[in-house]
Design a protein around this motif. Structure first.
Motif, PDB file in Angstrom:
ATOM      1  N   LEU A  46      -6.580  13.066 -12.016  1.00  0.00           N
ATOM      2  CA  LEU A  46      -7.922  12.709 -11.553  1.00  0.00           C
ATOM      3  C   LEU A  46      -7.881  11.597 -10.516  1.00  0.00           C
ATOM      4  CD1 LEU A  46     -10.296  12.982 -14.638  1.00  0.00           C
ATOM      5  CD2 LEU A  46      -9.525  14.705 -13.013  1.00  0.00           C
ATOM      6  N   ARG A  47      -6.863  10.755 -10.568  1.00  0.00           N
ATOM      7  CA  ARG A  47      -6.699   9.773  -9.482  1.00  0.00           C
ATOM      8  C   ARG A  47      -6.548  10.506  -8.146  1.00  0.00           C
ATOM      9  NH1 ARG A  47      -2.684   4.691 -10.872  1.00  0.00           N
ATOM     10  NH2 ARG A  47      -3.618   4.012 -12.830  1.00  0.00           N
ATOM     11  N   LEU A  48      -5.744  11.549  -8.140  1.00  0.00           N
ATOM     12  CA  LEU A  48      -5.541  12.316  -6.916  1.00  0.00           C
ATOM     13  C   LEU A  48      -6.832  12.988  -6.460  1.00  0.00           C
ATOM     14  CD1 LEU A  48      -2.125  14.029  -7.758  1.00  0.00           C
ATOM     15  CD2 LEU A  48      -2.489  12.144  -6.161  1.00  0.00           C
ATOM     16  N   ALA A  49      -7.609  13.499  -7.433  1.00  0.00           N
ATOM     17  CA  ALA A  49      -8.834  14.223  -7.100  1.00  0.00           C
ATOM     18  C   ALA A  49      -9.964  13.306  -6.655  1.00  0.00           C
ATOM     19  CB  ALA A  49      -9.277  15.060  -8.303  1.00  0.00           C
ATOM     20  N   PHE A  50      -9.999  12.078  -7.200  1.00  0.00           N
ATOM     21  CA  PHE A  50     -11.151  11.215  -6.968  1.00  0.00           C
ATOM     22  C   PHE A  50     -10.878  10.036  -6.038  1.00  0.00           C
ATOM     23  CE2 PHE A  50     -12.653  13.653 -10.420  1.00  0.00           C
ATOM     24  CZ  PHE A  50     -14.034  13.527 -10.455  1.00  0.00           C
ATOM     25  N   CYS A  51      -9.741  10.011  -5.384  1.00  0.00           N
ATOM     26  CA  CYS A  51      -9.427   8.871  -4.519  1.00  0.00           C
ATOM     27  C   CYS A  51      -9.951   9.053  -3.104  1.00  0.00           C
ATOM     28  CB  CYS A  51      -7.909   8.655  -4.476  1.00  0.00           C
ATOM     29  SG  CYS A  51      -7.012   9.950  -3.568  1.00  0.00           S
ATOM     30  N   ARG A  52     -10.563  10.193  -2.797  1.00  0.00           N
ATOM     31  CA  ARG A  52     -10.845  10.584  -1.414  1.00  0.00           C
ATOM     32  C   ARG A  52     -11.903   9.753  -0.715  1.00  0.00           C
ATOM     33  NH1 ARG A  52      -9.279  16.244  -0.670  1.00  0.00           N
ATOM     34  NH2 ARG A  52      -7.909  16.770  -2.389  1.00  0.00           N
ATOM     35  N   ASN A  60       7.011   9.883  -4.315  1.00  0.00           N
ATOM     36  CA  ASN A  60       6.665   9.465  -2.954  1.00  0.00           C
ATOM     37  C   ASN A  60       5.559   8.417  -2.955  1.00  0.00           C
ATOM     38  OD1 ASN A  60       4.502  10.935  -3.728  1.00  0.00           O
ATOM     39  ND2 ASN A  60       4.723  12.555  -2.204  1.00  0.00           N
ATOM     40  N   ASN A  61       5.416   7.748  -4.098  1.00  0.00           N
ATOM     41  CA  ASN A  61       4.467   6.642  -4.205  1.00  0.00           C
ATOM     42  C   ASN A  61       3.018   7.066  -4.026  1.00  0.00           C
ATOM     43  OD1 ASN A  61       4.214   3.954  -4.863  1.00  0.00           O
ATOM     44  ND2 ASN A  61       3.994   3.304  -2.739  1.00  0.00           N
ATOM     45  N   ILE A  62       2.720   8.346  -4.251  1.00  0.00           N
ATOM     46  CA  ILE A  62       1.339   8.783  -4.161  1.00  0.00           C
ATOM     47  C   ILE A  62       0.507   8.176  -5.277  1.00  0.00           C
ATOM     48  CG2 ILE A  62      -0.140  10.811  -4.519  1.00  0.00           C
ATOM     49  CD1 ILE A  62       1.703  12.416  -2.853  1.00  0.00           C
ATOM     50  N   VAL A  63       1.090   8.054  -6.448  1.00  0.00           N
ATOM     51  CA  VAL A  63       0.302   7.661  -7.600  1.00  0.00           C
ATOM     52  C   VAL A  63       0.645   6.288  -8.155  1.00  0.00           C
ATOM     53  CG1 VAL A  63      -0.226   9.982  -8.357  1.00  0.00           C
ATOM     54  CG2 VAL A  63       1.927   8.978  -9.014  1.00  0.00           C
ATOM     55  N   GLY A  64       1.517   5.549  -7.521  1.00  0.00           N
ATOM     56  CA  GLY A  64       1.825   4.215  -8.041  1.00  0.00           C
ATOM     57  C   GLY A  64       3.111   3.689  -7.461  1.00  0.00           C
ATOM     58  N   ASP A  65       3.834   2.920  -8.269  1.00  0.00           N
ATOM     59  CA  ASP A  65       5.088   2.357  -7.777  1.00  0.00           C
ATOM     60  C   ASP A  65       6.237   3.315  -8.045  1.00  0.00           C
ATOM     61  OD1 ASP A  65       5.788   2.127 -10.459  1.00  0.00           O
ATOM     62  OD2 ASP A  65       4.944   0.107 -10.604  1.00  0.00           O
ATOM     63  N   LEU A  80      -4.638   2.752  -3.026  1.00  0.00           N
ATOM     64  CA  LEU A  80      -3.266   3.063  -2.640  1.00  0.00           C
ATOM     65  C   LEU A  80      -3.040   4.572  -2.630  1.00  0.00           C
ATOM     66  CD1 LEU A  80      -1.259   0.365  -4.650  1.00  0.00           C
ATOM     67  CD2 LEU A  80      -1.560   0.468  -2.164  1.00  0.00           C
ATOM     68  N   THR A  81      -3.585   5.256  -3.612  1.00  0.00           N
ATOM     69  CA  THR A  81      -3.447   6.704  -3.691  1.00  0.00           C
ATOM     70  C   THR A  81      -4.119   7.372  -2.506  1.00  0.00           C
ATOM     71  OG1 THR A  81      -3.476   6.547  -6.108  1.00  0.00           O
ATOM     72  CG2 THR A  81      -3.833   8.718  -5.163  1.00  0.00           C
ATOM     73  N   ALA A  82      -5.275   6.874  -2.108  1.00  0.00           N
ATOM     74  CA  ALA A  82      -6.006   7.458  -0.984  1.00  0.00           C
ATOM     75  C   ALA A  82      -5.197   7.384   0.306  1.00  0.00           C
ATOM     76  CB  ALA A  82      -7.344   6.744  -0.808  1.00  0.00           C
ATOM     77  N   ARG A  83      -4.479   6.280   0.494  1.00  0.00           N
ATOM     78  CA  ARG A  83      -3.684   6.126   1.717  1.00  0.00           C
ATOM     79  C   ARG A  83      -2.502   7.090   1.743  1.00  0.00           C
ATOM     80  NH1 ARG A  83      -4.874   0.378   1.278  1.00  0.00           N
ATOM     81  NH2 ARG A  83      -2.866  -0.085   0.289  1.00  0.00           N
ATOM     82  N   SER A 133     -10.144  -3.341 -12.459  1.00  0.00           N
ATOM     83  CA  SER A 133      -9.611  -3.896 -11.219  1.00  0.00           C
ATOM     84  C   SER A 133      -8.314  -3.199 -10.800  1.00  0.00           C
ATOM     85  CB  SER A 133      -9.377  -5.391 -11.389  1.00  0.00           C
ATOM     86  OG  SER A 133      -8.764  -5.950 -10.248  1.00  0.00           O
ATOM     87  N   ARG A 134      -7.428  -3.007 -11.758  1.00  0.00           N
ATOM     88  CA  ARG A 134      -6.155  -2.362 -11.433  1.00  0.00           C
ATOM     89  C   ARG A 134      -6.343  -0.917 -11.015  1.00  0.00           C
ATOM     90  NH1 ARG A 134      -1.457  -4.410 -15.671  1.00  0.00           N
ATOM     91  NH2 ARG A 134      -1.940  -6.656 -15.598  1.00  0.00           N
ATOM     92  N   LEU A 135      -7.253  -0.205 -11.693  1.00  0.00           N
ATOM     93  CA  LEU A 135      -7.486   1.196 -11.335  1.00  0.00           C
ATOM     94  C   LEU A 135      -8.096   1.304  -9.948  1.00  0.00           C
ATOM     95  CD1 LEU A 135      -7.556   4.187 -11.935  1.00  0.00           C
ATOM     96  CD2 LEU A 135      -9.662   3.847 -13.236  1.00  0.00           C
ATOM     97  N   ASP A 136      -9.009   0.409  -9.625  1.00  0.00           N
ATOM     98  CA  ASP A 136      -9.626   0.420  -8.305  1.00  0.00           C
ATOM     99  C   ASP A 136      -8.580   0.218  -7.210  1.00  0.00           C
ATOM    100  OD1 ASP A 136     -12.002   0.468  -6.615  1.00  0.00           O
ATOM    101  OD2 ASP A 136     -11.625  -1.659  -6.284  1.00  0.00           O
ATOM    102  N   GLN A 137      -7.685  -0.719  -7.408  1.00  0.00           N
ATOM    103  CA  GLN A 137      -6.623  -0.962  -6.429  1.00  0.00           C
ATOM    104  C   GLN A 137      -5.675   0.229  -6.333  1.00  0.00           C
ATOM    105  OE1 GLN A 137      -4.705  -4.691  -7.412  1.00  0.00           O
ATOM    106  NE2 GLN A 137      -6.640  -5.791  -7.521  1.00  0.00           N
ATOM    107  N   ALA A 138      -5.347   0.817  -7.484  1.00  0.00           N
ATOM    108  CA  ALA A 138      -4.436   1.961  -7.486  1.00  0.00           C
ATOM    109  C   ALA A 138      -5.042   3.153  -6.764  1.00  0.00           C
ATOM    110  CB  ALA A 138      -4.085   2.341  -8.927  1.00  0.00           C
ATOM    111  N   LEU A 139      -6.357   3.346  -6.895  1.00  0.00           N
ATOM    112  CA  LEU A 139      -7.022   4.473  -6.226  1.00  0.00           C
ATOM    113  C   LEU A 139      -7.001   4.308  -4.715  1.00  0.00           C
ATOM    114  CD1 LEU A 139     -10.071   5.054  -8.597  1.00  0.00           C
ATOM    115  CD2 LEU A 139      -8.236   6.680  -8.103  1.00  0.00           C
TER     116      LEU A 139
END
Length: 464
Positions: free
Chosen positions: A109-115, A13-18, A232-235, A224-230
Motif C-alpha cells: 500500500l505504500r507503493l500504491a498510495f505514495c503517488r 532498489n530502495n523503493i520501499v526503505g533502506d 521517499l517511496t514516491a521519489r 511521522s516515520r510513515l509520512d517520510q517513508a512515503l
C-alpha cells in the motif's frame, strides 16, 4: 491475470526503505513500525490479494473515523474484520505467516498510495488509526518490549524539573497523573492531538507528556516515520514503470479506495426503465437521500446540477441505461422545452455515462462524498440525516413506517453524533429486517438499494 506468476515484487532498489532486510523469522512483535522493507519473493496473486485484504480493514477503520466511532464499539466492529482479513495473533503456529502478510501488505500500500499528497495523507491517517487500535489492544508485556526496542529519542523529565513544574503539570495534564508518573519532554508538534485537546503542559515549545499518555507519542512517531517513508517511496516509484504488470495493480488499488467507491452489483439485466424509477422508490428500495430527490423531482419538475449528478450516478449504478436515463430526465423536466433539454441537459447525461467528453463514466457517490457536499439554497441533494432538522427527519421516518419512539430517539442520537451512515443503516434494519442487525453498514446509497432489492427478491422467492 497474474495467476501462478511469481516475481520479486519489492526489489533491492530502495523503493520501499533502506537497504536492510526482513526475513520471515524476524517479526519479534505483533506491533510494527515497518522500518525494514521485505525482500522475499511472493506471487503477484498474493501481492494483490494481500493488499485488498488490508484495504478492507482500512475501509472499516475509515468508517469508524467518519462516524466518530471509538472505544468498545470500534473494537466490536474492527475485531471480526481483522480476524477475517488481517489476523495478527500473539501465539500459535500461524504467527510468522500472519505477520508476514501484515508486513508485506503495508509495504504494497505504500507503493500504491505514495503517488500524491492526498493519497499519502489518507494512508498515514488510516494506518496510524489502525496502529493505535492495535497498540491499545496489545498485551501489556509485548507492548512494553516493543517500545523498548524502538529506542525512541524521548527526553525523560528529571525529578528536579518535575518538582519545579508540579503545580502546572497537575493542572495541565488530563487525566491527573499519578504522583510518581514518569514524564517525557518532546517538541509539541509531535503530539498535536494532545495539545489540541489540552491534555498536556506546553512550555517553551516542549510538551510534557506523562507515561500514561504514551500511546499518542508512539502514534505520532509512527505517523511521522510513515509520512517520510512515503515521500521517499514516491521519489523512487518511477523505477516500477518498467513492469507493466505491476503498475496497473497499484493504480487500481489506490483509485478504487480513494472514495470507497461502490463495487456491488449493477442490475443491467433487470430491464429497469424510466417508468421503473418511481416504482422502485415506492417499493422502499431507495435510501432517504434518493427518495428525497425523487420526490423533489416530482414536485418541482427540476433538480439543480449537484442533485442531478448525485441522483444520476445512483440511477446509472442501479442499472438504468443511458437511453432510459435520457427518457427519465426528459419525463421529469416537464417545464423544459425539447430544445433546451437537448442543449443543456442531454450532453451532461451522456457525459456521466462516459459516452462523450473524457469517456469515463462517473462513479456513484458514496456516503462520505455526499456528506461532504455543500447544500445551497433551494437544493435538495446531500445527506438528509445531516441536513434535515430533527423534527423533519422524525416526520420523514414516520412516513417510512418507523413509529417507535425509542428507535426514533436512537436515530436522532446517531445523527447528533454525526454517525450518519449508522443512522441510515438502522433505518434499513427497521424497514427491511424487523430491526435485526445488518451484516453490512451502508456506506453508499447504491449499497442500500442492492440490499433492499436482494431482500425483496429473497422474500418473493420464499413465498412462491
Amino acid at each position: 491475470m497474474y495467476r501462478h506468476s511469481k516475481r520479486r515484487v519489492l526489489e533491492r532498489n530502495n523503493i520501499v526503505g533502506d537497504d536492510s532486510t526482513v526475513t520471515p523469522a524476524n517479526y519479534p512483535h505483533r506491533l510494527s513500525f515497518y522500518a525494514l522493507p521485505p525482500l522475499e519473493e511472493i506471487t503477484l496473486d498474493q501481492f494483490e490479494l494481500w493488499a485488498i485484504d488490508r484495504l478492507k480493514v482500512l475501509a472499516e477503520v475509515e468508517r469508524c473515523i467518519v462516524n466518530n466511532i471509538t472505544g468498545q464499539t470500534m473494537e466490536s466492529l474492527l475485531k471480526p474484520v481483522l480476524a477475517e482479513h488481517l489476523p495478527l495473533g500473539t501465539h500459535g503456529s500461524a504467527i510468522e505467516s500472519e505477520r508476514k502478510k501484515d508486513h508485506y501488505s503495508h509495504y504494497i500500500l505504500r507503493l500504491a498510495f505514495c503517488r500524491n499528497e492526498d493519497l499519502r495523507a489518507k494512508l498515514v491517517r488510516l494506518e496510524t488509526a489502525l496502529f493505535k487500535y492495535r497498540f491499545a489492544t496489545d498485551d501489556s508485556n509485548d507492548r512494553k518490549s516493543f517500545i523498548q526496542d524502538l529506542n525512541l529519542d524521548w527526553e525523560q523529565v528529571s525529578q528536579q524539573e518535575k518538582d519545579t513544574l508540579a503545580a502546572e503539570l497537575a493542572h495541565a495534564t488530563v487525566p491527573s497523573p499519578a504522583i510518581n508518573e514518569t514524564y517525557f519532554k518532546v517538541d509539541f508538534e509531535r503530539v498535536c492531538d494532545l495539545v489540541e485537546s489540552r491534555r498536556v503542559l506546553v512550555k517553551r515549545g516542549k510538551a510534557y507528556v506523562p507515561n500514561s499518555l504514551q500511546q499518542s507519542l508512539i502514534a505520532a512517531e509512527f505517523s511521522s516515520r510513515l509520512d517520510q517513508a512515503l515521500m521517499l517511496t514516491a521519489r523512487a516509484l518511477p523505477r516500477l514503470e518498467e513492469d507493466q504488470r505491476l503498475v496497473p495493480v497499484l493504480t487500481h488499488l489506490s483509485s478504487g479506495f480513494a472514495w470507497q467507491t461502490y463495487s456491488g452489483p449493477i442490475y443491467s439485466d433487470e430491464g429497469f426503465t424510466a417508468d421503473s424509477v418511481a416504482a422502485l422508490d415506492r417499493a422502499g428500495h431507495f435510501p432517504l437521500c434518493m427518495h428525497n430527490m425523487q420526490r423533489g423531482l416530482e414536485v418541482n419538475q427540476h433538480l439543480k446540477y449537484e442533485g442531478r449528478k448525485q441522483y444520476g450516478t445512483f440511477l446509472r449504478a442501479i442499472g438504468l441505461s443511458v437511453e432510459e436515463s435520457l427518457k427519465f430526465w426528459r419525463m421529469m423536466f416537464k417545464k423544459v422545452t425539447d430544445d433546451k433539454f437537448n442543449k443543456e441537459y442531454a450532453y451532461n447525461i451522456k457525459h456521466s455515462y462516459g459516452l462523450v467528453g473524457s469517456r469515463r463514466a462517473y462513479e456513484p457517490q458514496n456516503c462520505v462524498h455526499i456528506g461532504m457536499s455543500g447544500v445551497g439554497r433551494d437544493e435538495i441533494h446531500g445527506c438528509p440525516y445531516k441536513e434535515f432538522s430533527p423534527d423533519r427527519l422524525a416526520s420523514e421516518l414516520r412516513e417510512m413506517g418507523i413509529t417507535d419512539t425509542a428507535e426514533l430517539s436512537k436515530i436522532r442520537d446517531l445523527t447528533q453524533k454525526h454517525q450518519y451512515s449508522m443512522a441510515c443503516t438502522r433505518v434499513f434494519e427497521l424497514t427491511h429486517q424487523g430491526g435485526e442487525p445488518s451484516k453490512e453498514t451502508i456506506m453508499a446509497p447504491n449499497t442500500y438499494f442492492s440490499l433492499s432489492y436482494e431482500h425483496a427478491k429473497k422474500t418473493e422467492l420464499s413465498q412462491s
